[in-house]
Every structure is written in structure tokens, then in C-alpha cells.
Scaffold this motif. Structure first.
Motif, PDB file in Angstrom:
ATOM      1  N   PHE A 107       0.607  -1.184  -0.136  1.00  0.00           N
ATOM      2  CA  PHE A 107      -0.098  -0.056   0.042  1.00  0.00           C
ATOM      3  C   PHE A 107       0.875   1.364  -0.084  1.00  0.00           C
ATOM      4  CE2 PHE A 107      -2.221   3.472   2.402  1.00  0.00           C
ATOM      5  CZ  PHE A 107      -3.271   3.784   1.511  1.00  0.00           C
ATOM      6  N   GLY A 108       0.799   2.177  -1.094  1.00  0.00           N
ATOM      7  CA  GLY A 108       1.490   3.316  -1.208  1.00  0.00           C
ATOM      8  C   GLY A 108       0.780   4.596  -1.609  1.00  0.00           C
ATOM      9  N   MET A 109       1.082   5.450  -0.968  1.00  0.00           N
ATOM     10  CA  MET A 109       0.074   6.613  -1.090  1.00  0.00           C
ATOM     11  C   MET A 109       0.583   7.500  -2.335  1.00  0.00           C
ATOM     12  SD  MET A 109      -2.458   7.664   0.335  1.00  0.00           S
ATOM     13  CE  MET A 109      -3.536   8.696   1.533  1.00  0.00           C
ATOM     14  N   ASN A 110      -0.025   7.488  -3.479  1.00  0.00           N
ATOM     15  CA  ASN A 110       0.175   8.174  -4.791  1.00  0.00           C
ATOM     16  C   ASN A 110      -1.206   8.861  -5.075  1.00  0.00           C
ATOM     17  OD1 ASN A 110      -1.100   6.303  -5.965  1.00  0.00           O
ATOM     18  ND2 ASN A 110       0.715   4.946  -6.566  1.00  0.00           N
ATOM     19  N   MET A 111      -0.796   9.429  -6.201  1.00  0.00           N
ATOM     20  CA  MET A 111      -2.116  10.237  -6.789  1.00  0.00           C
ATOM     21  C   MET A 111      -3.110   9.531  -7.312  1.00  0.00           C
ATOM     22  SD  MET A 111      -3.311  13.151  -7.479  1.00  0.00           S
ATOM     23  CE  MET A 111      -2.054  14.441  -7.634  1.00  0.00           C
ATOM     24  N   TYR A 112      -2.632   8.140  -7.688  1.00  0.00           N
ATOM     25  CA  TYR A 112      -3.941   7.256  -8.068  1.00  0.00           C
ATOM     26  C   TYR A 112      -4.549   6.872  -6.830  1.00  0.00           C
ATOM     27  CZ  TYR A 112      -6.034   2.759  -9.505  1.00  0.00           C
ATOM     28  OH  TYR A 112      -6.916   1.858 -10.129  1.00  0.00           O
ATOM     29  N   THR A 113      -3.985   6.580  -5.843  1.00  0.00           N
ATOM     30  CA  THR A 113      -4.756   6.269  -4.533  1.00  0.00           C
ATOM     31  C   THR A 113      -5.443   7.392  -3.788  1.00  0.00           C
ATOM     32  OG1 THR A 113      -2.844   4.912  -3.781  1.00  0.00           O
ATOM     33  CG2 THR A 113      -4.173   5.371  -1.966  1.00  0.00           C
ATOM     34  N   ILE A 114      -5.186   8.713  -4.096  1.00  0.00           N
ATOM     35  CA  ILE A 114      -5.856   9.660  -3.582  1.00  0.00           C
ATOM     36  C   ILE A 114      -7.248   9.950  -4.483  1.00  0.00           C
ATOM     37  CG2 ILE A 114      -6.126  12.203  -3.317  1.00  0.00           C
ATOM     38  CD1 ILE A 114      -2.840  12.163  -2.726  1.00  0.00           C
TER      39      ILE A 114
END
Length: 135
Positions: A107-114
């Protein structure tokens, strides 16, 4: 005093019922997503459709799934459709991220996740408003 106990018992039952309703809506949304992704995988496998369409189609499947799940969930509550629907979207997206982490994708926070979180919450809120007004 007996009236207070009855009122507290009713409040607890209503609270438990709301939690069950939220979980039911989220589970329905996940099941619809799984069906949609299975159909998408068949289309990508057996047709000449490019894999470049997969990301927007996955977002659409997710949004529609949450919309349907939050409509179903919000039909059972008497008020706060926006909150109920938003919670269905949040529970859905947290479940998906948890499953993704367990399966080893991390799980990584990136623009796609946001963007995914915003779509999930907004679809839930819209579905909640629709669900509360369908009655």
C-alpha cells in the motif's frame, strides 16, 4: 428507570442495525466489483481491446459498485444518507486496500490512491442521497 433501559436497548439495537447495514452495503459493492472485474478480464483476454482502457474502466466499475452498495445501504436508514453512503465508500476502499496489502501488492500513497479515495467517497455520498430518497 425501566423506560431508560428500554430506550437504551432500542438505541443499541438501532446502532447495531446501522453497522450491519453499512457492512452489507460495502460487501455488496465488493461483490459487484469482483463480478465487474471478472467481466473486464474476460473482455481483455478474448477481444482485441487494449489494456490501456483498464484503469478508467476499473474506476468506473468501482464507482458504480459503491453507488449501488450505498443506495442499498441507505434505503434501510431513516436519515443521514450522505454520511451513511460516504461510510460505505470509505469501508469499501479501506477493505480493498487491506486486501491489496495482504495479497502482497503493498500500500503506497500516490495520486492514483488519492483519486480512488475521492471517487469512492463521492460515489458513496451520491448513492446515500439517492438511497435515502428512493423510499
Amino acid at each position: 428507570m425501566n423506560l431508560k433501559k428500554q430506550s437504551a436497548t432500542k438505541d443499541k439495537l438501532k446502532e447495531n442495525s446501522n453497522i450491519v447495514t453499512l457492512l452489507k452495503g460495502s460487501i455488496i459493492a465488493i461483490i459487484i466489483t469482483m463480478i465487474g472485474l471478472f467481466i473486464l478480464s474476460l473482455v481483455l483476454t478474448y477481444t482485441s481491446v487494449s489494456e490501456e482502457v483498464s484503469t478508467p474502466v476499473i474506476m468506473a466499475i468501482m464507482g458504480i459498485s459503491i453507488l449501488i452498495g450505498s443506495i442499498i445501504s441507505s434505503r434501510k436508514v431513516s436519515k443521514n444518507g450522505m454520511i451513511n453512503g460516504g461510510l460505505v465508500g470509505i469501508i469499501y476502499i479501506l477493505s480493498i486496500f487491506l486486501l491489496s496489502s495482504i495479497c502482497g501488492n503493498g500500500f503506497g500513497m500516490n495520486m492514483y490512491t488519492i483519486i480512488t479515495m475521492v471517487i469512492a467517497t463521492m460515489a458513496g455520498i451520491i448513492g446515500g442521497v439517492i438511497g435515502i430518497n428512493i423510499k
